[in-house]
Design an enzyme around this catalytic site. Sequence first.
Site, PDB file in Angstrom:
ATOM      1  N   ASP A 248     -41.662  45.730 -15.163  1.00 37.87           N
ATOM      2  CA  ASP A 248     -42.899  46.417 -14.801  1.00 37.87           C
ATOM      3  C   ASP A 248     -42.693  47.918 -14.660  1.00 37.87           C
ATOM      4  O   ASP A 248     -43.663  48.661 -14.462  1.00 37.87           O
ATOM      5  CB  ASP A 248     -43.485  45.833 -13.510  1.00 37.87           C
ATOM      6  CG  ASP A 248     -42.499  45.858 -12.354  1.00 37.87           C
ATOM      7  OD1 ASP A 248     -41.469  45.163 -12.457  1.00 37.87           O
ATOM      8  OD2 ASP A 248     -42.748  46.551 -11.362  1.00 37.87           O
ATOM      9  N   ASN A 249     -41.444  48.382 -14.770  1.00 36.90           N
ATOM     10  CA  ASN A 249     -41.144  49.807 -14.730  1.00 36.90           C
ATOM     11  C   ASN A 249     -40.703  50.331 -16.087  1.00 36.90           C
ATOM     12  O   ASN A 249     -40.109  51.414 -16.167  1.00 36.90           O
ATOM     13  CB  ASN A 249     -40.053  50.105 -13.700  1.00 36.90           C
ATOM     14  CG  ASN A 249     -40.504  49.873 -12.279  1.00 36.90           C
ATOM     15  OD1 ASN A 249     -41.698  49.914 -11.997  1.00 36.90           O
ATOM     16  ND2 ASN A 249     -39.572  49.611 -11.388  1.00 36.90           N
TER      17      ASN A 249
END
Length: 483
Positions: A248-249
Amino acid sequence: MTLAFDNTYARLPDHFYARLAPVPVAGPRLVKLNTALALSLGLDPTALDTPEGLAVFAGNQVPAGAEPLAMAYAGHQFGHFVPQLGDGRAILLGEITDPQGTRFDIHLKGSGRTPFSRGGDGRAWLGPVLREYVIGEAMHALGIPTTRALAVVTTGEPVYREATRPGAVLTRIARGHVRVGTFEYFAAREDHAALRRLADYVIARHDPALAEAEQPYLALLDAVIGRQADLIARWLGIGFIHGVMNTDNMSITGETIDYGPCAFMDTYHPETVYSSIDRHGRYAYANQPRIAQWNLVSLAQSLLPLLDEDPERALDIAQTAVDTFMPRFEQAYLAVFRAKLGLMDEQADDAEQIAGFLAALAADNADFTNSFRALGEVAAGNETRWSDGGAIAAWLPDWRARLARETASPAERAARMRRANPAVIPRNHRVEAALNAAVDGDHVPLDALLRVLASPWEMRPEHAPYTQPPQPHEVVQQTFCGT
């Protein structure tokens, strides 16, 4: 204050996000306004530095044309899949285009609870918000693709972490906020229609030429792989450690995003870790290429339904694509480190030369940034700091023999090395000292640090203190997320 919004993400189906406004704050105050970034976006800094601008940056006023929303996504966090994450403390206000026609998101971070908050307070505190501002500006000056901060405001409200902290909101600018985890979100739900819609959106916004490819979704995967290979090589070239390389990063655009417990190495060691939550070194400096490929496997798996109707054939296509990452990374890595070592030509022993110098740095417990910078001075014919022996001194004859096989002049080589090896990086002890002072109300150290980081390749007299490694009592052992 006028912002010409054109919000393409808000035109996607409702299950891509949750529509809601930021949560207002009690007593906002402008702490930092990024005038240079505002001008590059075609915005008027004087209009931003007004009560109306402050209200927008704080989340107290939704500007005309904005369509605020919290984006949905999933993610692998330290290898464990979480099917729903999403913007738990952030709001996408909308999108604008700069004078060159490039589209950017305007994103508020720390703007209150959302349906994706999972029990959190939805807020941020001033220290980590300023840290993201500083590191984003440093990365930009170093030529690394990155998100940047347009503004920082304090909220006049406390947040509660390990202690009571001053609340703050960051206005983040990015070419996009679609992540690997966004694709994982719909893949986990077997929502193939949404997956296709998301892929079509990303292609239209970021890679429109790929729409004409024979296999546009494979071409998209290939483009993301290429961007990540280049990005990670650039990270390693400046000694950067992201600290939380969860899926998610990882941005689809190839920008560095979500500066939490990130850090720059002082003493070189490939297993260096700063992040307080990376207890087993998963995201250590030298592990970052492998983790990037791991994340790209997750993206490829999410795209399987779009790659081919036959699952086995889709898997083969995806595997072939992901297998290109490491050779592409290695090619980018060699290009970065050839420049850092002053190797003007490509030769068969380049990888051996690079590995030899890095091994010598580790053996001598040498400073990563200063050692590469000093090597450029050696290339120019200046006195070496390594005349008293050690592993680096033992490596130098092989390097000089390698340089003798090239025709570049010492001056030409040294100039190239100065362009590849920064004199100044945001050293952890300097960053921590500046942030601590700013939180206490003294912004002089922070402003001075930002001025120096804006010209990292130059060596001016005022830069000298910022090139020094930390004294033993100044060493930063851990960095923190602030969530």
